[in-house]
Motif scaffolding. Structure first.
Motif, PDB file in Angstrom:
ATOM      1  N   ARG A 130       0.835  -1.205   0.000  1.00 48.20           N
ATOM      2  CA  ARG A 130       0.000   0.000   0.000  1.00 48.20           C
ATOM      3  C   ARG A 130       0.865   1.248   0.000  1.00 48.20           C
ATOM      4  O   ARG A 130       0.573   2.229  -0.704  1.00 48.20           O
ATOM      5  N   ALA A 131       1.940   1.240   0.768  1.00 45.51           N
ATOM      6  CA  ALA A 131       2.817   2.408   0.861  1.00 45.51           C
ATOM      7  C   ALA A 131       3.476   2.731  -0.469  1.00 45.51           C
ATOM      8  O   ALA A 131       3.756   3.895  -0.773  1.00 45.51           O
ATOM      9  N   GLU A 132       3.738   1.712  -1.295  1.00 46.68           N
ATOM     10  CA  GLU A 132       4.375   1.908  -2.595  1.00 46.68           C
ATOM     11  C   GLU A 132       3.395   2.346  -3.676  1.00 46.68           C
ATOM     12  O   GLU A 132       3.811   2.840  -4.718  1.00 46.68           O
ATOM     13  N   SER A 133       2.108   2.142  -3.443  1.00 48.37           N
ATOM     14  CA  SER A 133       1.110   2.277  -4.500  1.00 48.37           C
ATOM     15  C   SER A 133       0.462   3.649  -4.523  1.00 48.37           C
ATOM     16  O   SER A 133       0.539   4.427  -3.565  1.00 48.37           O
TER      17      SER A 133
ATOM     18  N   HIS B 204      -5.435   3.731 -16.390  1.00 50.72           N
ATOM     19  CA  HIS B 204      -6.499   4.509 -15.756  1.00 50.72           C
ATOM     20  C   HIS B 204      -6.350   5.972 -16.179  1.00 50.72           C
ATOM     21  O   HIS B 204      -5.237   6.518 -16.171  1.00 50.72           O
ATOM     22  N   PRO B 205      -7.454   6.640 -16.578  1.00 54.59           N
ATOM     23  CA  PRO B 205      -7.345   7.991 -17.143  1.00 54.59           C
ATOM     24  C   PRO B 205      -6.612   9.006 -16.270  1.00 54.59           C
ATOM     25  O   PRO B 205      -5.975   9.927 -16.796  1.00 54.59           O
ATOM     26  N   GLU B 206      -6.671   8.850 -14.960  1.00 54.38           N
ATOM     27  CA  GLU B 206      -6.025   9.826 -14.075  1.00 54.38           C
ATOM     28  C   GLU B 206      -4.776   9.272 -13.388  1.00 54.38           C
ATOM     29  O   GLU B 206      -3.800  10.002 -13.196  1.00 54.38           O
ATOM     30  N   HIS B 207      -4.801   8.012 -13.007  1.00 56.57           N
ATOM     31  CA  HIS B 207      -3.744   7.499 -12.131  1.00 56.57           C
ATOM     32  C   HIS B 207      -2.939   6.343 -12.708  1.00 56.57           C
ATOM     33  O   HIS B 207      -2.046   5.829 -12.033  1.00 56.57           O
TER      34      HIS B 207
ATOM     35  N   GLY C  93      -7.511  -7.013   3.253  1.00 58.67           N
ATOM     36  CA  GLY C  93      -6.861  -5.713   3.169  1.00 58.67           C
ATOM     37  C   GLY C  93      -6.034  -5.461   1.935  1.00 58.67           C
ATOM     38  O   GLY C  93      -5.370  -4.418   1.832  1.00 58.67           O
ATOM     39  N   TRP C  94      -6.063  -6.379   0.964  1.00 60.24           N
ATOM     40  CA  TRP C  94      -5.303  -6.117  -0.267  1.00 60.24           C
ATOM     41  C   TRP C  94      -5.832  -6.995  -1.397  1.00 60.24           C
ATOM     42  O   TRP C  94      -6.738  -7.815  -1.190  1.00 60.24           O
ATOM     43  N   PHE C  95      -5.266  -6.818  -2.563  1.00 60.62           N
ATOM     44  CA  PHE C  95      -5.695  -7.583  -3.727  1.00 60.62           C
ATOM     45  C   PHE C  95      -5.209  -9.026  -3.617  1.00 60.62           C
ATOM     46  O   PHE C  95      -4.097  -9.296  -3.167  1.00 60.62           O
TER      47      PHE C  95
ATOM     48  N   ILE D 220       1.274  -0.284  -7.235  1.00 61.96           N
ATOM     49  CA  ILE D 220       0.218  -0.194  -8.246  1.00 61.96           C
ATOM     50  C   ILE D 220       0.097   1.247  -8.731  1.00 61.96           C
ATOM     51  O   ILE D 220      -0.041   2.185  -7.954  1.00 61.96           O
ATOM     52  N   GLY D 221       0.193   1.410 -10.032  1.00 65.16           N
ATOM     53  CA  GLY D 221       0.199   2.732 -10.630  1.00 65.16           C
ATOM     54  C   GLY D 221       1.578   3.349 -10.697  1.00 65.16           C
ATOM     55  O   GLY D 221       1.767   4.391 -11.329  1.00 65.16           O
ATOM     56  N   GLU D 222       2.552   2.727 -10.034  1.00 60.45           N
ATOM     57  CA  GLU D 222       3.923   3.245  -9.994  1.00 60.45           C
ATOM     58  C   GLU D 222       4.918   2.287 -10.640  1.00 60.45           C
ATOM     59  O   GLU D 222       6.115   2.542 -10.613  1.00 60.45           O
ATOM     60  N   GLN D 223       4.427   1.184 -11.183  1.00 60.27           N
ATOM     61  CA  GLN D 223       5.315   0.232 -11.839  1.00 60.27           C
ATOM     62  C   GLN D 223       4.728  -0.191 -13.181  1.00 60.27           C
ATOM     63  O   GLN D 223       3.515  -0.180 -13.378  1.00 60.27           O
ATOM     64  N   ASP D 224       5.639  -0.533 -14.077  1.00 65.53           N
ATOM     65  CA  ASP D 224       5.254  -1.013 -15.392  1.00 65.53           C
ATOM     66  C   ASP D 224       4.957  -2.504 -15.312  1.00 65.53           C
ATOM     67  O   ASP D 224       5.558  -3.218 -14.491  1.00 65.53           O
TER      68      ASP D 224
END
Length: 381
Positions: A7-10, A40-43, A192-194, A283-287
């Protein structure tokens, strides 16, 4: 890794958006999760305000490693134009154009070669990130190539479609053969997570593609199926009136891609100087990427009216396109220093190294083109 660390990384807003979709409709396919994580259009990862070079900033693509890659492609493009009878205009449509790194090197290569193609070229970048498109236009103008820039539309054109490390980032369906049955991976929210859950394939097209390729997964084998690649090829065939499509990416023909050496699939994540196999962190910060099924691409192309004209490795393609000659010529380029030449040589070695970028595949498709072997597919050393 614990949920708190993930969560902290995402990107918190993106995590909330994906979680909300799961709450509304239940577990989603991994393909949908990957689509949201990247687009995602924003994030989404590819929608970020800051440019993201290479894979997570550290794993450079060939155009980012050195402009000589683009110069070699320029020579191949010039040959395509000549084989087609020097049409005017000649359109180059690049998918996943980013901020124009490859385009700038390619156009500069045409200018360095004094190619008569350059004044006839119309460059159409396809890029979903509006910030990158603006940066690209600014860079082209600064380099004197603003006259080449054109807005992509649905008008059929004569020229070349270019997709370099583009298809590998299409969302993929993840599969597992379990108890003799093909199962699909779904993403749920639990503790608490995926978390992953197995279910029946979300569409018959998944199993149909494997059957058509003669692929049967082994018990316990994981794999990915990219259905979007076929849609992309069909769209390309619809807009390419006459000319070529050049696809450069890492991947294999189906028999090798789904072979016993890849029992865990090919999905990879790139973040913070690391390549790993956990799509549920940063999530959202990695390819996220998966190897391309070139058999599926060829089949879709054939069905859409495109002919396969060649399939080779990046190493052989660059050799045929004359990258060795370009490297030698750099030695006498005005202002070239020893350090700069050594760096260029190291970049070329990585581009052609069979253990690195050299193993990438290069697929050439054509529509209404003369019978001719292009230099990048001549197997010339």
């Amino acid at each position: 890794m614990e949920p708190s660390s993930r969560r902290a990384e995402s990107n918190a807003e993106l995590v909330a958006a994906i979680r909300a979709e799961i709450a509304r409709q239940g577990p989603i396919t991994f393909a949908r999760f990957m689509e949201l994580a990247l687009y995602h259009p924003e994030h989404g990862y590819y929608r970020a305000a800051a440019a993201r070079p290479g894979r997570g900033g550290d794993f450079l693509t060939a155009p980012e490693a050195h402009p000589i890659f683009g110069h070699a492609l320029a020579r191949q493009l010039d040959e395509m134009w000549r084989v087609l009878g020097q049409p005017t205009p000649f359109t180059l449509r690049e998918y996943g154009a980013g901020a124009g790194t490859l385009a700038l090197a390619l156009l500069a290569g045409l200018r360095a070669d004094d190619s008569p193609l350059l004044p006839q070229l119309r460059y159409q970048p396809v890029e979903i990130n509006a910030r990158r498109r603006a940066e690209l236009a600014e860079k082209l103008a600064e380099s004197g190539f603003d006259e080449q820039l054109a807005e992509p539309d649905q008008t059929p054109f004569t020229g070349c479609v270019l997709a370099n490390e583009f298809i590998d980032a299409f969302p993929v369906h993840r599969l597992l053969r379990h108890d003799g049955v093909l199962r699909e991976v779904y993403v749920a929210w639990r503790d608490g997570w995926f978390a992953e859950e197995l279910g029946p394939p979300s569409t018959p097209a998944i199993a149909a593609q494997l059957v058509e390729e003669g692929i049967e997964l082994a018990e316990g084998q994981r794999a990915e199926v990219n259905l979007g690649a076929g849609d992309w090829v069909r769209a390309v065939a619809g807009v390419l009136e006459r000319g070529y499509a050049l696809v450069i990416d890492y991947g294999y023909p189906a028999a090798e891609l789904y072979g016993p050496s890849r029992r865990d699939g090919t999905l990879k994540a790139y973040t913070q100087h690391q390549v790993h196999e956990d799509p549920y962190r940063a999530i959202g910060e990695q390819d996220l990427t998966a190897h391309v099924d070139f058999t599926a691409l060829e089949r879709a192309a054939r069905a859409a009216g495109l002919a396969t004209l060649g399939l080779t490795t990046q190493s052989d393609f660059l050799a045929g396109a004359g990258i060795g000659e370009l490297l030698v010529a750099l030695q006498t380029e005005p202002g070239m220093t020893f350090e700069a030449y050594v760096a260029a040589r190291a970049a070329v070695m990585r581009m052609i190294d069979p253990g690195a970028m050299g193993r990438f595949r290069v697929l050439l498709l054509g529509k209404d083109v003369p019978r001719a072997t292009l230099c990048g597919f001549s197997d010339r050393l």
